[in-house]
Write an enzyme that holds these catalytic residues in place. Structure first.
Site, mmCIF file in Angstrom:
data_model
loop_
_atom_site.group_PDB
_atom_site.id
_atom_site.type_symbol
_atom_site.label_atom_id
_atom_site.label_comp_id
_atom_site.label_asym_id
_atom_site.label_seq_id
_atom_site.Cartn_x
_atom_site.Cartn_y
_atom_site.Cartn_z
ATOM 1 N N ASN A 92 2.667 9.272 -4.808
ATOM 2 C CA ASN A 92 2.607 9.505 -6.252
ATOM 3 C C ASN A 92 1.241 10.134 -6.527
ATOM 4 O O ASN A 92 0.229 9.448 -6.554
ATOM 5 C CB ASN A 92 2.757 8.169 -6.984
ATOM 6 C CG ASN A 92 2.491 8.292 -8.474
ATOM 7 O OD1 ASN A 92 2.453 9.393 -9.014
ATOM 8 N ND2 ASN A 92 2.307 7.153 -9.128
ATOM 9 N N LYS B 115 0.124 11.408 -9.178
ATOM 10 C CA LYS B 115 -0.372 11.224 -10.558
ATOM 11 C C LYS B 115 -0.877 12.576 -11.086
ATOM 12 O O LYS B 115 -0.323 13.604 -10.738
ATOM 13 C CB LYS B 115 -1.434 10.121 -10.602
ATOM 14 C CG LYS B 115 -0.925 8.848 -9.906
ATOM 15 C CD LYS B 115 -1.771 7.644 -10.122
ATOM 16 C CE LYS B 115 -1.146 6.459 -9.373
ATOM 17 N NZ LYS B 115 -1.858 5.204 -9.611
ATOM 18 N N HIS C 209 6.746 3.724 -14.008
ATOM 19 C CA HIS C 209 5.439 3.427 -13.407
ATOM 20 C C HIS C 209 4.579 2.658 -14.417
ATOM 21 O O HIS C 209 4.647 2.920 -15.619
ATOM 22 C CB HIS C 209 4.750 4.719 -12.976
ATOM 23 C CG HIS C 209 3.528 4.465 -12.161
ATOM 24 N ND1 HIS C 209 2.313 4.167 -12.727
ATOM 25 C CD2 HIS C 209 3.360 4.393 -10.816
ATOM 26 C CE1 HIS C 209 1.434 3.948 -11.768
ATOM 27 N NE2 HIS C 209 2.043 4.080 -10.590
ATOM 28 N N GLU D 85 1.646 2.963 -15.288
ATOM 29 C CA GLU D 85 0.825 3.807 -16.177
ATOM 30 C C GLU D 85 1.664 4.364 -17.328
ATOM 31 O O GLU D 85 1.171 4.553 -18.437
ATOM 32 C CB GLU D 85 0.143 4.920 -15.359
ATOM 33 C CG GLU D 85 -0.981 4.337 -14.511
ATOM 34 C CD GLU D 85 -1.217 5.030 -13.186
ATOM 35 O OE1 GLU D 85 -0.790 6.185 -13.014
ATOM 36 O OE2 GLU D 85 -1.824 4.393 -12.296
ATOM 37 N N GLU E 253 4.851 -2.902 -7.698
ATOM 38 C CA GLU E 253 3.453 -2.513 -7.777
ATOM 39 C C GLU E 253 2.707 -3.466 -8.699
ATOM 40 O O GLU E 253 2.749 -3.307 -9.924
ATOM 41 C CB GLU E 253 3.326 -1.083 -8.316
ATOM 42 C CG GLU E 253 4.028 -0.048 -7.460
ATOM 43 C CD GLU E 253 3.436 1.340 -7.687
ATOM 44 O OE1 GLU E 253 2.978 1.929 -6.708
ATOM 45 O OE2 GLU E 253 3.409 1.805 -8.837
ATOM 46 N N GLY F 91 -4.955 1.323 -7.650
ATOM 47 C CA GLY F 91 -6.184 2.088 -7.789
ATOM 48 C C GLY F 91 -7.444 1.228 -7.797
ATOM 49 O O GLY F 91 -8.519 1.714 -8.108
ATOM 50 N N SER G 67 -2.953 0.250 -3.746
ATOM 51 C CA SER G 67 -4.015 0.362 -2.743
ATOM 52 C C SER G 67 -3.512 0.303 -1.302
ATOM 53 O O SER G 67 -4.165 -0.292 -0.436
ATOM 54 C CB SER G 67 -5.103 -0.685 -2.998
ATOM 55 O OG SER G 67 -5.664 -0.499 -4.298
#
Ligand code: PGA
Length: 253
Positions: free
Chosen positions: A9, A11, A95, A97, A165, A171, A211
Site C-alpha cells: 500500500n 499510500k 483502510h 486512514e 491492521e 507507520g 510496520s
C-alpha cells in the site's frame, strides 16, 4: 493450504518515475514461479502507466480506494469500473486512514466492497483497533463490528482478503508481536465462521498490516492464521518489499 499474499500500500507517496523504477525492481527480484500472490497499490494517476509495465507479470495492480457509484456527478471520485478499465485486479477498502481522515465507515464501506466485487475486482478489506480501543479491552468488539459492516449473506468472501491492521502499529514501527497478531487473526476467523461457515473461514486469507519489515515478516507470517501482509512504508523500496516476500515464502516453506 492458503497461499501467502503480500500487498504493498504505497499510500500518497512516490512520483511516476520512482513508481516505475520500483515496479521494475520488484518484477526483476520476484523469484520466477514463486508460489505467492503479490500486489502493488499505487496512487490513482499511476495505475495506467504501471499496468503497462506489469502486463504479463504475476504482480497484480490494485487501487487504494474507490467510490461505489459507477459514474456520474461525483467530483474527485474514481469508480470500480474505472479501476477495472485501468487494469486493476484489486482494491483496498476501509483502510484505517480512510476511516480516520475521511470518516468512512459502515454502510459506505459495504457499498464500496459490493461495487468492487460486482465489477470483477478483488477486495482487501481493512479492519483494526486503535490504541485507545485496545487499552480499553475493545479489540474484539471493534474487529467484530468492522467485519459485520461488510460481511453477510449478500457479500461472498471468495474474492475478499481481510487485512488486520492494528492502527497503533501502522507507520509507528510498533509491530504487533506474532502472538498478538495470531490471537486477533484467530478471532477474525472464528467470527467469519459464525457469519458464514467453517469452510469460508478456513479459506479466507487474513493479512497482517502494521510496520511489517523484512526482519519481522517471516515470524509474523509463520503464525497459523496470518496469511500474508499489507505493507505500507516498507513497500516503497524494492529491496524491502522483496525481503518481505522472501519472508512470506520462508514462512510457508
Ligand atoms: P506500515 O503501513 O507498513 O507503514 O505500518 C501499513 C498500512 O497502513 O497498510
Amino acid at each position: 493450504m492458503r497461499k501467502k499474499y503480500v500487498a504493498g500500500n504505497w499510500k500518497m507517496n512516490l512520483n511516476l518515475a520512482e513508481a516505475k523504477a520500483l515496479v521494475e525492481g520488484i518484477k526483476k527480484g520476484l523469484p520466477a514461479g514463486a508460489n505467492i500472490d503479490v500486489a502493488v497499490c499505487p496512487p490513482f494517476y499511476m495505475l495506467v502507466p504501471l499496468a503497462e509495465i506489469l502486463s504479463g507479470s504475476p504482480i497484480a495492480l490494485g487501487a487504494q480506494n474507490c467510490y461505489f457509484e459507477p459514474k456520474g456527478a461525483f467530483t474527485g471520485e474514481v469508480s470500480a469500473p474505472m479501476l477495472k478499465d485501468a487494469g486493476c485486479r484489486t482494491v483496498i477498502i476501509g483502510h484505517s486512514e480512510r476511516r480516520q481522515y475521511f470518516g468512512e465507515a459502515g454502510d459506505l464501506l459495504k457499498k464500496k466492497v459490493m461495487a468492487a466485487l460486482a465489477n470483477g475486482l478483488e477486495v482487501i478489506y481493512c479492519i483494526g483497533e486503535t490504541l485507545e480501543e485496545r487499552e480499553a479491552g475493545k479489540t474484539e468488539s471493534v474487529i467484530s463490528r468492522h467485519l459485520r459492516e461488510v460481511c453477510g449473506p449478500d457479500v461472498s468472501l471468495d474474492k475478499v482478503t481481510i487485512a488486520y491492521e492494528p492502527v497503533w502499529a501502522i507507520g509507528t514501527g510498533k509491530t504487533a508481536t506474532p502472538a498478538q497478531a495470531q490471537e486477533v487473526h484467530a478471532y477474525c476467523r472464528a467470527e467469519i465462521a459464525k457469519l458464514y461457515n467453517p469452510t469460508v473461514a478456513a479459506n479466507v486469507r487474513i493479512q497482517y498490516g502494521g510496520s511489517v519489515k523484512p526482519d519481522n515478516a517471516k515470524e509474523l507470517m509463520s503464525q497459523p492464521d496470518v496469511d500474508g501482509a499489507l505493507v505500507g512504508g516498507a513497500s516503497l523500496k524494492a529491496a524491502d518489499f522483496l525481503g518481505i516476500i522472501q519472508g512470506a515464502l520462508a514462512a510457508q516453506a
